[in-house]
Design an enzyme around this catalytic site. Structure first.
Site, PDB file in Angstrom:
ATOM      1  N   HIS A  46     -38.208 -44.280 -30.019  1.00  0.00           N
ATOM      2  CA  HIS A  46     -37.967 -42.905 -29.546  1.00  0.00           C
ATOM      3  C   HIS A  46     -38.242 -42.793 -28.051  1.00  0.00           C
ATOM      4  CE1 HIS A  46     -38.067 -38.468 -29.555  1.00  0.00           C
ATOM      5  NE2 HIS A  46     -39.109 -38.610 -28.747  1.00  0.00           N
ATOM      6  N   GLU A  47     -39.364 -43.339 -27.604  1.00  0.00           N
ATOM      7  CA  GLU A  47     -39.685 -43.272 -26.173  1.00  0.00           C
ATOM      8  C   GLU A  47     -38.663 -44.054 -25.346  1.00  0.00           C
ATOM      9  OE1 GLU A  47     -41.631 -41.110 -25.213  1.00  0.00           O
ATOM     10  OE2 GLU A  47     -42.548 -40.698 -27.157  1.00  0.00           O
ATOM     11  N   HIS A  66     -35.695 -42.017 -24.485  1.00  0.00           N
ATOM     12  CA  HIS A  66     -35.806 -41.231 -23.250  1.00  0.00           C
ATOM     13  C   HIS A  66     -35.442 -42.066 -22.026  1.00  0.00           C
ATOM     14  CE1 HIS A  66     -37.312 -37.690 -25.153  1.00  0.00           C
ATOM     15  NE2 HIS A  66     -38.440 -38.257 -25.565  1.00  0.00           N
ATOM     16  N   HIS A  83     -32.481 -41.368 -19.343  1.00  0.00           N
ATOM     17  CA  HIS A  83     -32.671 -41.376 -17.898  1.00  0.00           C
ATOM     18  C   HIS A  83     -31.657 -42.283 -17.221  1.00  0.00           C
ATOM     19  CE1 HIS A  83     -35.653 -41.956 -14.300  1.00  0.00           C
ATOM     20  NE2 HIS A  83     -34.660 -41.144 -14.005  1.00  0.00           N
TER      21      HIS A  83
END
Length: 224
Positions: free
Chosen positions: A94-95, A98, A102
């Site tokens: 999940h991280e 991100h 980006h």
């Protein structure tokens, strides 16, 4: 009992239920082992997406996992960083979602990032503006209105966070399916855990929106 308090109690209860459900699921799925640790999952997902300028680090605390777009670091809590289970894999992926957002200039993430300095200022001063605004409302109503605007920015941030978090989870689950290091049932577990995590953001946004409506009712109702 006013409609506001009914909504407030409802949101608080929903928040408690979601928190307990999330805690239970992550505890359950932390017992399901996988081949790679959270750190290794994150590093592989980054490589698979062609991202070479993001570093995976370990951070203290529980549920402190986050991606920092400024430093380009994926910061995983100790239990996620070093352990090899489906809960850690879900959080790490999940991280990384991100980080992929980006790298691909995902619009909602860019919008949320641009709001961070403003929301930081708003969070620091909003309650002072509203509380003092209530006391001096008759003679100086604009301070209260300023507080409402600040709270509106916080609410906007909460709402924009929803698509950002949901999209990151979708990217995580899609990659886990392609990865091959977890079986189909384990992917379903990861998806279930991430869905539960997403509900925390939904409840937070609803709570923030309910408070904003309440403040609007108080101050603009008074003006009328």
């Amino acid at each position: 009992m006013s409609i506001y308090w009914i909504i407030f109690i409802g949101v608080a209860l929903a928040s408690w239920v979601v928190s307990k459900s999330l805690e239970s699921k992550f505890k359950k799925y932390s017992q399901v082992g996988v081949r790679l640790t959270g750190k290794e999952i994150a590093e592989k997902m980054l490589r698979d997406n062609g991202i070479t300028d993001v570093v995976v680090t370990c951070t203290r605390g529980h549920l402190t996992d986050h991606y920092n777009p400024t430093t380009k670091t994926i910061n995983l809590s100790e239990s996620v960083y070093s352990q090899a289970n489906i809960a850690a894999a879900a959080v790490a992926a999940h991280e990384c979602g991100h980080a992929v957002q980006h790298a691909t200039e995902y619009a909602p993430l860019q919008m949320r990032s641009s709001l961070v300095p403003v929301v930081s200022f708003a969070s620091r001063w909003v309650m002072w503006a509203i509380l003092i605004g209530m006391l001096v409302f008759v003679n100086f109503p604009y301070l209260a209105y300023f507080g409402v605007v600040l709270y509106g920015l916080i609410t906007l941030f909460s709402v924009i966070t929803l698509p950002v978090e949901i999209n990151a989870s979708q990217r995580a689950v899609a990659w886990l399916e392609e990865f091959g290091g977890v079986d189909r049932d384990q992917v379903k577990m990861a998806s279930d855990a991430l869905h539960s995590a997403a509900y925390t953001y939904v409840v937070a946004a609803l709570g923030s929106l309910a408070n904003l409506i309440y403040y609007l009712y108080i101050f603009f109702g008074r003006r009328d």
